[in-house]
Design a protein around this motif. Sequence first.
Motif, PDB file in Angstrom:
ATOM      1  N   VAL A   1       2.136   3.437  -3.442  1.00 28.81           N
ATOM      2  CA  VAL A   1       1.421   4.436  -4.241  1.00 28.81           C
ATOM      3  C   VAL A   1       0.735   5.443  -3.322  1.00 28.81           C
ATOM      4  O   VAL A   1      -0.061   5.082  -2.457  1.00 28.81           O
ATOM      5  CB  VAL A   1       0.357   3.782  -5.157  1.00 28.81           C
ATOM      6  N   ALA A   2       1.072   6.707  -3.517  1.00 34.98           N
ATOM      7  CA  ALA A   2       0.416   7.805  -2.795  1.00 34.98           C
ATOM      8  C   ALA A   2       0.570   7.707  -1.279  1.00 34.98           C
ATOM      9  O   ALA A   2      -0.355   8.043  -0.528  1.00 34.98           O
ATOM     10  CB  ALA A   2      -1.056   7.902  -3.202  1.00 34.98           C
ATOM     11  N   GLY A   3       1.742   7.271  -0.838  1.00 41.91           N
ATOM     12  CA  GLY A   3       2.113   7.287   0.584  1.00 41.91           C
ATOM     13  C   GLY A   3       1.026   6.824   1.522  1.00 41.91           C
ATOM     14  O   GLY A   3       0.596   5.676   1.477  1.00 41.91           O
ATOM     15  N   ALA A   4       0.570   7.725   2.382  1.00 37.28           N
ATOM     16  CA  ALA A   4      -0.371   7.359   3.448  1.00 37.28           C
ATOM     17  C   ALA A   4      -1.776   7.065   2.925  1.00 37.28           C
ATOM     18  O   ALA A   4      -2.586   6.460   3.633  1.00 37.28           O
ATOM     19  CB  ALA A   4      -0.452   8.502   4.460  1.00 37.28           C
ATOM     20  N   ILE A   5      -2.081   7.485   1.716  1.00 39.97           N
ATOM     21  CA  ILE A   5      -3.465   7.358   1.234  1.00 39.97           C
ATOM     22  C   ILE A   5      -3.810   5.892   0.982  1.00 39.97           C
ATOM     23  O   ILE A   5      -3.104   5.209   0.238  1.00 39.97           O
ATOM     24  CB  ILE A   5      -3.683   8.123  -0.096  1.00 39.97           C
TER      25      ILE A   5
ATOM     26  N   ILE B   1      -5.228   3.544  -1.119  1.00 39.33           N
ATOM     27  CA  ILE B   1      -5.725   3.590  -2.495  1.00 39.33           C
ATOM     28  C   ILE B   1      -5.696   2.204  -3.142  1.00 39.33           C
ATOM     29  O   ILE B   1      -6.610   1.833  -3.876  1.00 39.33           O
ATOM     30  CB  ILE B   1      -4.963   4.642  -3.361  1.00 39.33           C
TER      31      ILE B   1
ATOM     32  N   GLU C   1       0.819  -1.228   0.000  1.00 38.23           N
ATOM     33  CA  GLU C   1       0.000   0.000   0.000  1.00 38.23           C
ATOM     34  C   GLU C   1       0.848   1.271   0.000  1.00 38.23           C
ATOM     35  O   GLU C   1       0.478   2.288  -0.591  1.00 38.23           O
ATOM     36  CB  GLU C   1      -0.945  -0.012   1.210  1.00 38.23           C
ATOM     37  N   ALA C   2       2.000   1.223   0.673  1.00 42.41           N
ATOM     38  CA  ALA C   2       2.842   2.428   0.764  1.00 42.41           C
ATOM     39  C   ALA C   2       3.450   2.810  -0.585  1.00 42.41           C
ATOM     40  O   ALA C   2       3.923   3.937  -0.746  1.00 42.41           O
ATOM     41  CB  ALA C   2       3.970   2.204   1.769  1.00 42.41           C
TER      42      ALA C   2
HETATM   43 NA    NA Z   1      -0.943   4.379  -0.334  1.00 47.61          NA
END
Ligand code: NA
Length: 447
Positions: free
Chosen positions: A134-138, A140, A131-132
């Motif tokens: 793509v788009a860090g904390a989000i 997605i 998960e980390a």
């Molecule tokens: Na993410």
Amino acid sequence: MTGSQDQLTVGLLGAGSVGSQVARTLVEERELISARVGVDVRLVGVAVRDTEAPRDWRIPGELLTTDAEELVDRVDVVVELIGGMEPAASLITRALSRGAAVVTGNKALLAARGAELTAIAAEHGAPLLYEASVAGAIPILRPIQESLSGDRITKIMGIVNGTTNYILDQMDSTGASFDSALLEAQRLGYAEADPTADVEGHDAAAKAAILGNLAFHSPFTIDDVHCEGIREVTAGDIEAAGASGYVIKLLAIAETRAGDDGESGAVLRVHPTLLPRHHPLASVRGAFNAVFVVAENAGELMFYGQGAGGRPTSSAVLGDLVTAARQLRTGSVTAPAGPSAQQALPAMSIDQALTQYYIDMTVEDREGVIAEIARVFADHHVSIESMRQPGAVSLEGEVEATGDDGVTVQIVTHVAQERAQRDTVEALRTLQVVESIDSVIRVDVDR
Ligand code: NA
Ligand SMILES: NC(=O)C1=CN([C@@H]2O[C@H](COP(=O)(O)OP(=O)(O)OC[C@H]3O[C@@H](n4cnc5c(N)ncnc54)[C@H](O)[C@@H]3O)[C@@H](O)[C@H]2O)C=CC1
Ligand SMILES: N[C@@H](CC=O)C(=O)O
């Protein structure tokens, strides 16, 4: 589980911006993480290159090791935060091959060799979560893989690189130079170890491949992504954009398309884009990211949050770690499902995309110029949405004489096929009345 029945062991590879924050949470919040998993979760080692190097958080010395392989061989969960291809790929393969769970934020590796690693994970029944990446904390990837798995996603568009968004935002709002904004992004822990990956768009392209892969169930790699970075964006472009009510953002876009032959495919692309200031993505500032997802039944969804930085990114890593640890504890590696090749859409050239162009050019200062330019657009079946001359245009649409030098004309086209837009620009270049094409940037005025 290789630990005792009531304990899961974690080995962390890399203790840079993200890794040191993951170590901090695992040590300081051990009770909370353990309660969420249902067994004791213990960080037993952190593989680093230099045990003496200063870090954002001081990792207890007894945890540090320079022998990553030995660590990988004795833990239940491996968290890879080294980045790059090697030794990350070998260490992940080694962990998965013995059934250990792997959590990683390594988009460069996943966008190049994701299918191979997923196959190894599946073969050994080992969780592989990222998960980390793509788009860090989000959150997605999980929403795409799980929440939207009963829908058909048709388009994903977003700001997925914090460093470039930070640079463009600083240049736009404070007039900072490109280089000073990049240095600050590095200091804040947003940039990749080699920031060329951010600036040239490769990091966003890797994320576009991962997003397209999961959203369209098709095995894309970074090589399938058309990629333009922000190196060519000048302070002058940003100023001119601002004067016309636009901001420049680096967008990643993945969309399904029917090609000229009627066959379906997907176009994946990353490039600077002009957005009107009222566009929802225009207000995404600093290192924040935002991702639009369009699905047939769900309609439009938007995900927003911190896309880079050690601490925000560590949240996504820890979320995956808890999920992976729960899967190991229950023995059921069920969710989220890995990428599938079920739809197997081919990657299409950007030529097949529908785009809009902003063209800034210097033209001769005389009668009939606009008519000549307009003819080129008509010949290529590209229509003009707006034309602006920062100076004056007469009621007859002629560029007013303002002296001996050429005058600036800024044109925004209507949506047309990328190929036609590009051919139009090439034809404009050959016109005698066109002194120079000063800037060509794609535009998105949809919203
Ligand atoms: Na993410
Ligand atoms: N910084 C961020 O905002 C985000 C980073 N990521 C990804 O997370 C990963 C880590 O990123 P950062 O922490 O920013 O990088 P970083 O460059 O700050 O940290 C990487 C660390 O790994 C160490 N390292 C390199 N080779 C090693 C080896 N063979 N053994 C042990 N340690 C080794 C380096 O010395 C460095 O301390 C990368 O894959 C990056 O793309 C993902 C999302 C956001
Ligand atoms: N370098 C990346 C880090 C997060 O993925 C970025 O700037 O977005």
